[in-house]
Design an enzyme around this catalytic site. Structure first.
Site, PDB file in Angstrom:
ATOM      1  N   ASP A 249       4.374  -0.151  13.515  1.00 38.65           N
ATOM      2  CA  ASP A 249       5.471   0.150  13.280  1.00 38.65           C
ATOM      3  C   ASP A 249       5.991   1.314  14.225  1.00 38.65           C
ATOM      4  OD1 ASP A 249       5.169  -1.208   9.898  1.00 38.65           O
ATOM      5  OD2 ASP A 249       6.812  -1.449  11.099  1.00 38.65           O
TER       6      ASP A 249
ATOM      7  N   GLU B 270      12.501  -9.485   3.381  1.00 33.63           N
ATOM      8  CA  GLU B 270      11.251  -8.810   3.469  1.00 33.63           C
ATOM      9  C   GLU B 270      11.084  -7.594   2.858  1.00 33.63           C
ATOM     10  OE1 GLU B 270       9.657  -8.307   7.542  1.00 33.63           O
ATOM     11  OE2 GLU B 270      10.267 -10.423   8.201  1.00 33.63           O
TER      12      GLU B 270
END
Ligand SMILES: O=P(O)(O)OC[C@@H](O)[C@@H](O)c1c[nH]c2ccccc12
Length: 267
Positions: free
Chosen positions: A60, A49
């Site tokens: 995040d 990724e």
């Protein structure tokens, strides 16, 4: 056939689970990211990724937020991330690349231009964690035309929506193991295996799990019930800790080896 499908087919034949690292491209700089991608492959990663750094990474945790800040200092954007994929491929990396980006940078880039560039840069998959459901049909239509898989994310809270989220999905289904943001976790909620089992009932394509997986023991636990395991923050932290070594030509190889060893034990 899409490289992601080829990879899962090969792993299935060998009764293996895909190791899918995430890294923020441009952290600590673009050239180093290209070298780290090669290390990830050497360590046994199967798909990678490529994280597009973003100023407002709402899903995040602190580790990836810090990585995004370091990358944004170099003005890294969607195109530079795609160029990193092309450079890694030119350096001999065979892994399928998944472009990981929040939706806003895609919108700013423009959908037509975005899919033209994605196709030109040998990207096999997309993960857009904050893609609104009402926009996903447009994105999926364009992705299919470009033979790129849009990987859907399913969370434990998705419950009743699991069926609609995974319907028609391609590539693999990404099960988010925990609520909250990305980041290493010492434990997972009791029902996580049940949740993954539930998702698998709704789809025939591979199912991968991510969020919080930070060591070989956790990876092995999920490898028993999944086709793929995604690890981001734990690897991004290894990159962060290796930065002093990476930035000194005398110790650069040692820094890269440190990252490779960590990922190898996950595999
Ligand atoms: O960092 P973790 O806890 O190992 O989780 C994977 C995650 O990093 C990667 O897949 C990812 C990075 N940012 C995201 C935002 C949403 C969903 C997934 C992600």
């Amino acid at each position: 056939m899409n490289l992601i499908d080829q990879t899962f087919n090969r792993l299935k034949e060998n009764e293996q689970t895909a190791l899918i690292p995430f890294l923020t491209i441009g952290d600590p700089d673009l050239d180093t990211s290209v070298e780290i991608i090669a290390e990830l492959e050497a360590a046994g990663a199967d798909i990678v990724e490529l994280g597009v750094p973003y100023s407002d990474p709402l899903a995040d945790g602190p580790v990836i937020q810090r990585a995004s800040q370091r990358a944004l200092k170099h003005q890294v954007n969607i195109v530079s991330c795609m160029e990193a994929a092309v450079k890694a491929r030119a350096a001999g990396v065979k892994l399928p690349f998944i472009l990981f980006t929040y939706y806003n940078p895609v919108l700013q880039f423009g959908l037509d231009r975005f899919f033209d560039e994605v196709k030109r840069h040998d990207i096999s998959g997309l993960i857009i964690p904050d893609l609104p459901v009402e926009e996903s049909a447009e994105i999926t239509k364009r992705a299919e035309a470009a033979e790129i898989h849009v990987i859907p994310l399913v969370a434990p809270t998705s419950q009743a929506r699991i069926k609609s989220i995974v319907a028609g999905a391609k590539g693999f289904v990404y099960c988010v193991s925990s609520l909250g943001v990305t980041g290493e976790r010492s434990s997972f909620f009791d029902g996580v295996e049940g949740f993954i089992g539930q998702v698998k009932e709704y789809t025939d394509i591979p199912v991968a799990v991510g969020f919080g997986i930070s060591n070989g023991e956790q990876a092995a636990r999920f490898a028993r019930i999944c086709d793929g395991v995604v690890v981001g923050s734990a690897i991004v932290r290894q990159i962060e800790e290796a930065i002093p070594l990476l930035q000194n030509t005398d110790t650069r190889q040692e820094g890269l080896l440190q990252i490779r060893k960590f990922v190898a034990q996950l595999k």
